[in-house]
Design a protein around this motif. Structure first.
Motif, PDB file in Angstrom:
ATOM      1  N   VAL A 164       0.910  -1.261   0.125  1.00 32.50           N
ATOM      2  CA  VAL A 164       0.059  -0.224   0.135  1.00 32.50           C
ATOM      3  C   VAL A 164       0.871   1.289  -0.068  1.00 32.50           C
ATOM      4  O   VAL A 164       1.934   1.363   0.752  1.00 32.50           O
ATOM      5  CB  VAL A 164      -0.842  -0.005   1.315  1.00 32.50           C
ATOM      6  CG1 VAL A 164      -1.866   1.117   1.209  1.00 32.50           C
ATOM      7  CG2 VAL A 164      -1.635  -1.243   1.366  1.00 32.50           C
ATOM      8  N   HIS A 165       0.704   2.103  -0.884  1.00 31.40           N
ATOM      9  CA  HIS A 165       1.143   3.466  -0.904  1.00 31.40           C
ATOM     10  C   HIS A 165       0.057   4.693  -0.967  1.00 31.40           C
ATOM     11  O   HIS A 165      -0.871   4.620  -1.458  1.00 31.40           O
ATOM     12  CB  HIS A 165       2.130   3.434  -2.270  1.00 31.40           C
ATOM     13  CG  HIS A 165       3.135   2.489  -2.271  1.00 31.40           C
ATOM     14  ND1 HIS A 165       4.243   2.812  -1.857  1.00 31.40           N
ATOM     15  CD2 HIS A 165       2.980   1.156  -2.882  1.00 31.40           C
ATOM     16  CE1 HIS A 165       5.240   1.727  -1.917  1.00 31.40           C
ATOM     17  NE2 HIS A 165       4.232   0.779  -2.539  1.00 31.40           N
ATOM     18  N   MET A 166       0.622   5.490  -0.035  1.00 29.67           N
ATOM     19  CA  MET A 166      -0.320   6.772   0.060  1.00 29.67           C
ATOM     20  C   MET A 166       0.203   7.918  -0.232  1.00 29.67           C
ATOM     21  O   MET A 166       1.363   8.233  -0.083  1.00 29.67           O
ATOM     22  CB  MET A 166      -0.978   6.642   1.486  1.00 29.67           C
ATOM     23  CG  MET A 166      -1.723   5.643   2.203  1.00 29.67           C
ATOM     24  SD  MET A 166      -1.866   5.584   3.801  1.00 29.67           S
ATOM     25  CE  MET A 166      -3.347   6.784   3.820  1.00 29.67           C
TER      26      MET A 166
ATOM     27  N   ALA B  56       3.943   4.292   2.961  1.00 31.04           N
ATOM     28  CA  ALA B  56       3.936   2.703   2.432  1.00 31.04           C
ATOM     29  C   ALA B  56       4.177   1.898   3.395  1.00 31.04           C
ATOM     30  O   ALA B  56       5.035   1.917   4.243  1.00 31.04           O
ATOM     31  CB  ALA B  56       5.108   2.840   1.293  1.00 31.04           C
ATOM     32  N   PHE B  57       3.303   0.823   3.246  1.00 25.98           N
ATOM     33  CA  PHE B  57       3.476  -0.278   4.155  1.00 25.98           C
ATOM     34  C   PHE B  57       2.781  -1.435   3.515  1.00 25.98           C
ATOM     35  O   PHE B  57       2.148  -1.462   2.340  1.00 25.98           O
ATOM     36  CB  PHE B  57       2.491   0.017   5.461  1.00 25.98           C
ATOM     37  CG  PHE B  57       1.100   0.287   5.203  1.00 25.98           C
ATOM     38  CD1 PHE B  57       0.034  -0.500   5.246  1.00 25.98           C
ATOM     39  CD2 PHE B  57       0.794   1.699   4.972  1.00 25.98           C
ATOM     40  CE1 PHE B  57      -1.198  -0.103   4.970  1.00 25.98           C
ATOM     41  CE2 PHE B  57      -0.607   2.050   4.704  1.00 25.98           C
ATOM     42  CZ  PHE B  57      -1.535   1.115   4.820  1.00 25.98           C
TER      43      PHE B  57
ATOM     44  N   VAL C  59      -8.150  -2.026   6.634  1.00 29.70           N
ATOM     45  CA  VAL C  59      -9.334  -1.044   6.559  1.00 29.70           C
ATOM     46  C   VAL C  59      -9.370  -0.274   8.005  1.00 29.70           C
ATOM     47  O   VAL C  59      -9.671   0.932   7.755  1.00 29.70           O
ATOM     48  CB  VAL C  59     -10.385  -1.991   6.879  1.00 29.70           C
ATOM     49  CG1 VAL C  59     -11.609  -1.397   7.313  1.00 29.70           C
ATOM     50  CG2 VAL C  59     -10.909  -3.013   5.706  1.00 29.70           C
ATOM     51  N   ALA C  60      -8.644  -0.414   9.071  1.00 28.36           N
ATOM     52  CA  ALA C  60      -8.261   0.490  10.268  1.00 28.36           C
ATOM     53  C   ALA C  60      -7.814   1.567   9.947  1.00 28.36           C
ATOM     54  O   ALA C  60      -7.987   2.747  10.162  1.00 28.36           O
ATOM     55  CB  ALA C  60      -7.944  -0.310  11.048  1.00 28.36           C
ATOM     56  N   ARG C  61      -6.530   1.391   9.027  1.00 31.68           N
ATOM     57  CA  ARG C  61      -5.772   2.632   8.798  1.00 31.68           C
ATOM     58  C   ARG C  61      -6.245   3.373   7.718  1.00 31.68           C
ATOM     59  O   ARG C  61      -6.267   4.434   7.633  1.00 31.68           O
ATOM     60  CB  ARG C  61      -4.403   1.954   8.144  1.00 31.68           C
ATOM     61  CG  ARG C  61      -3.568   1.308   9.133  1.00 31.68           C
ATOM     62  CD  ARG C  61      -2.105   0.943   8.585  1.00 31.68           C
ATOM     63  NE  ARG C  61      -1.270   1.882   8.502  1.00 31.68           N
ATOM     64  CZ  ARG C  61       0.241   1.611   8.560  1.00 31.68           C
ATOM     65  NH1 ARG C  61       0.339   0.458   8.382  1.00 31.68           N
ATOM     66  NH2 ARG C  61       0.695   2.529   8.541  1.00 31.68           N
ATOM     67  N   LEU C  62      -7.332   2.798   6.953  1.00 34.47           N
ATOM     68  CA  LEU C  62      -8.038   3.633   5.733  1.00 34.47           C
ATOM     69  C   LEU C  62      -9.077   4.194   6.409  1.00 34.47           C
ATOM     70  O   LEU C  62      -9.433   5.433   5.986  1.00 34.47           O
ATOM     71  CB  LEU C  62      -8.203   2.509   4.565  1.00 34.47           C
ATOM     72  CG  LEU C  62      -7.142   2.083   3.730  1.00 34.47           C
ATOM     73  CD1 LEU C  62      -7.846   1.371   2.567  1.00 34.47           C
ATOM     74  CD2 LEU C  62      -6.094   3.178   3.168  1.00 34.47           C
TER      75      LEU C  62
END
Length: 56
Positions: free
Chosen positions: A17-19, A25-26, A39-42
């Motif tokens: 995942v990259h934001m 990034a993670f 989902v929790a992070r988003l």
């Protein structure tokens, strides 16, 4: 507030995942726990757009 964009690269065992614009990034596992973490992070910083790219 700036728009937040998320790109997700799907592989067999994990999601990379990259934001943007933060550059964060993670990776999370491609299992129940990993998806819950994603989902929790988003939810914490709702993205404007999520793009998903399937490898292979």
């Amino acid at each position: 507030m700036d728009a937040i964009y998320v790109g997700i690269d799907v592989s067999k065992d994990r999601l990379d995942v990259h934001m943007r614009p933060s550059g964060e990034a993670f990776a999370v596992g491609r299992d129940g726990k990993g998806l819950e973490d994603l989902v929790a992070r988003l939810v914490a910083c709702p993205p404007t757009l999520i793009g998903v790219e399937a490898t292979g």
